[in-house]
Write an enzyme that holds these catalytic residues in place. Structure first.
Site, PDB file in Angstrom:
ATOM      1  N   ASP A  67       0.725  -1.134  -0.137  1.00 14.29           N
ATOM      2  CA  ASP A  67      -0.163   0.011   0.069  1.00 14.29           C
ATOM      3  C   ASP A  67       1.002   1.401   0.052  1.00 14.29           C
ATOM      4  OD1 ASP A  67       0.860  -0.332   2.475  1.00 14.29           O
ATOM      5  OD2 ASP A  67      -1.062  -0.892   3.425  1.00 14.29           O
ATOM      6  N   ASN A 136      -7.905  -3.141  14.153  1.00  9.77           N
ATOM      7  CA  ASN A 136      -9.051  -3.301  13.608  1.00  9.77           C
ATOM      8  C   ASN A 136      -9.445  -4.448  12.649  1.00  9.77           C
ATOM      9  OD1 ASN A 136      -8.134  -2.241  11.322  1.00  9.77           O
ATOM     10  ND2 ASN A 136      -9.520  -0.617  10.908  1.00  9.77           N
ATOM     11  N   HIS A 138      -7.334  -5.006   9.807  1.00  5.99           N
ATOM     12  CA  HIS A 138      -6.895  -4.669   8.373  1.00  5.99           C
ATOM     13  C   HIS A 138      -5.840  -5.256   8.085  1.00  5.99           C
ATOM     14  CE1 HIS A 138      -4.718  -0.570   9.477  1.00  5.99           C
ATOM     15  NE2 HIS A 138      -3.956  -1.542   9.424  1.00  5.99           N
ATOM     16  N   GLU A 143      -9.528  -1.987   5.038  1.00  2.10           N
ATOM     17  CA  GLU A 143     -10.420  -1.727   6.407  1.00  2.10           C
ATOM     18  C   GLU A 143     -11.752  -2.540   6.534  1.00  2.10           C
ATOM     19  OE1 GLU A 143      -8.420   0.030   8.431  1.00  2.10           O
ATOM     20  OE2 GLU A 143      -7.759   1.916   7.542  1.00  2.10           O
TER      21      GLU A 143
HETATM   22  P1  PGA Z   1       1.943  -1.842  12.769  1.00  2.00           P
HETATM   23  O1  PGA Z   1       0.940  -1.499  11.712  1.00  2.00           O
HETATM   24  O2  PGA Z   1       2.973  -2.759  12.172  1.00  2.00           O
HETATM   25  O3  PGA Z   1       2.699  -0.259  12.663  1.00  2.00           O
HETATM   26  O4  PGA Z   1       1.251  -1.929  14.237  1.00  2.00           O
HETATM   27  C1  PGA Z   1       0.458  -2.737  11.121  1.00  2.00           C
HETATM   28  C2  PGA Z   1      -0.831  -2.734  10.293  1.00  2.00           C
HETATM   29  O5  PGA Z   1      -1.411  -1.682  10.545  1.00  2.00           O
HETATM   30  O6  PGA Z   1      -0.991  -3.481   9.317  1.00  2.00           O
END
Ligand code: PGA
Length: 240
Positions: A67, A136, A138, A143
């Site tokens: 992304d 959440n 994702h 999302e």
């Molecule tokens: P993080 O993010 O590794 O910074 O916790 C993971 C994600 O949001 O996929």
């Protein structure tokens, strides 16, 4: 899903980094699916140390990142292109031409998403995909939604994602949208490794592994994939 709980993020980084290096030793031109955020950093650090030890080369590897933010210049320090340069690409022998990103600033967003999806297919699909997971549930920036997404698309970031990532922008306005590979595209990877550490991820981890498969918890789609390994620390595994 194979679930592996290790003591800490360094041990997880070593295990995942070793898996990527083993794949590159077997197939130097493997197609790697890469992720950003805090979770993958120890894995990249281990890959860098194996490269510096002469154990692996990235010279022929191709990479696709999950992304990228929209409306953020590619050279901004918080763009995911900048993140990958700082955390991995500048420290190994990868050819920058072989590293691929969605262009979050493309004017024709649909064309940009089609270009990216087609390029992945042209190189035979992703051999090994690295994932984190959001609080959440994702994966990438998919999302919670009413349906599972397929190809790449532009997404509005969820409030919990904005909150989780706003710290990186230290007072500066953070992008509200991103482009991301879809869940369907992620599931086409031949092998997937997901890393989750810390208590803030424990609920999402439990729902991903033990909950129903639902687009409201996008990572639950991984239950349908035949080759997923989930690496957890004890805090992330605490609700299992
Ligand atoms: P993080 O993010 O590794 O910074 O916790 C993971 C994600 O949001 O996929």
């Amino acid at each position: 899903m194979k679930i592996i709980t290790l003591n800490d993020e360094a041990a997880i980084g070593q295990a995942i980094g070793d898996r990527f290096c083993a794949l590159l030793q077997e197939n130097p031109s493997a197609v790697l699916g890469l992720a950003t955020g805090a979770s993958p950093i120890p894995s990249y650090q281990h890959m860098i140390s194996r490269f510096k030890a002469g154990a692996v080369s990235f010279a022929k590897a191709r990479t696709f990142n999950l992304d990228e933010y929209c409306d953020l210049p590619a050279e901004h320090p918080q763009s995911y292109r900048s993140f990958m340069h700082a955390q991995l690409f500048s420290q190994v022998d990868i050819d920058p031409q072989n590293t691929h990103f969605l262009d979050g600033n493309a004017t024709d967003e649909a064309a940009e998403c089609s270009r990216f999806d087609a390029l992945i297919e042209r190189f035979g699909g992703v051999d090994l995909q690295l994932l984190g997971i959001g609080r959440n549930g994702h994966i990438g920036f998919n999302e919670p939604a009413d349906t599972f997404t397929q190809g790449s698309f532009k997404v509005q970031l969820a409030p919990s994602t904005l909150e989780a990532n706003s710290g990186y922008f230290s007072g500066e306005h953070m992008p509200t949208h991103a482009m991301t590979m879809g869940v369907g595209a992620i599931l086409r990877a031949k092998e997937i490794v997901l890393v989750a550490t810390g208590a803030a991820k424990a609920e999402a981890v439990k729902a991903m592994i033990q909950g129903e498969i639902t687009p409201q918890l996008p990572a639950s789609a991984l239950q349908n994939h035949p080759n997923v390994t989930v690496y957890l620390d004890p805090a992330a595994a605490s609700l299992l």
